[in-house]
Design an enzyme around this catalytic site. Sequence first.
Site, PDB file in Angstrom:
ATOM      1  N   CYS A 131      11.075   4.862   3.011  1.00  0.00           N
ATOM      2  CA  CYS A 131      11.965   4.063   3.852  1.00  0.00           C
ATOM      3  C   CYS A 131      13.233   4.857   4.180  1.00  0.00           C
ATOM      4  CB  CYS A 131      12.271   2.719   3.204  1.00  0.00           C
ATOM      5  SG  CYS A 131      12.972   1.526   4.394  1.00  0.00           S
ATOM      6  N   HIS A 151       7.291   0.632   2.967  1.00  0.00           N
ATOM      7  CA  HIS A 151       7.436   0.574   1.511  1.00  0.00           C
ATOM      8  C   HIS A 151       6.044   0.482   0.878  1.00  0.00           C
ATOM      9  CE1 HIS A 151      11.804  -0.021   0.989  1.00  0.00           C
ATOM     10  NE2 HIS A 151      11.747  -0.651   2.158  1.00  0.00           N
ATOM     11  N   GLU A 167       5.312   0.372  -2.215  1.00  0.00           N
ATOM     12  CA  GLU A 167       5.375  -0.524  -3.372  1.00  0.00           C
ATOM     13  C   GLU A 167       5.346  -2.002  -2.973  1.00  0.00           C
ATOM     14  OE1 GLU A 167       9.519   0.317  -2.026  1.00  0.00           O
ATOM     15  OE2 GLU A 167       7.732   1.529  -2.411  1.00  0.00           O
TER      16      GLU A 167
END
Length: 216
Positions: free
Chosen positions: A82, A185, A187
């Site tokens: 990001c 992202h 995650e």
Amino acid sequence: MTTRIGICDYGVGNLRSVERALLAAGAQPVVSEEPAVLAGCEGVVLPGVGAFSAAVRLLRERGLDGAVRDVVESGRPLLGVCLGHQLLFENSDEGEGGDGLGLVPGSVTRLRPSSGKVPHLGWNRLHLVRRAPLLDGVKDGSYMYFVHSYDGHPRDCSDVVATTDHGGEIVAVVQRGNVLGTQFHPEKSAAAGLRVYANFVRLCARPHVDFAALPA
């Protein structure tokens, strides 16, 4: 032996969610603001949430800009996520602007409102441009989670691995040698995102990877 992956802590970023994702990917994550600690890891993740100029200032104040460059110069993989992805570029026009790490030639600019809502927020499909080890096993059209108002524009189109569409093309993944970046992202991107981290861990576990020889 479990692969040690450094998470660069410069005061900006969702460190714990990245740490949990790397644990799930089988790595030993090490969150640190100490250059010497990052130097002892097999690879490093540069996360980030917030403004470009503030992030660059914090990196430099803590001496972590040099530490990140040392990782790259040593041949170990670096993954920007990001805002961390944007910091890989040469400069940005966000806020006060300023110079980035210059590891990927190109600039970061604000998304155009005419091309879609700003910020770009939510799930979007990846469009794979070329083969790259970071996206091994990630299918074309996989959904990833994006939160950003600026995007990077590589000067060399061969650095682009994948794009997404938000009223126009946005570069979603870059690779320049052992420097990798995702605008989304991983995650926060469910199973497909965890696969990205697992691929990164595998790259870090392979000593003396010749990135130039990997499939393009």
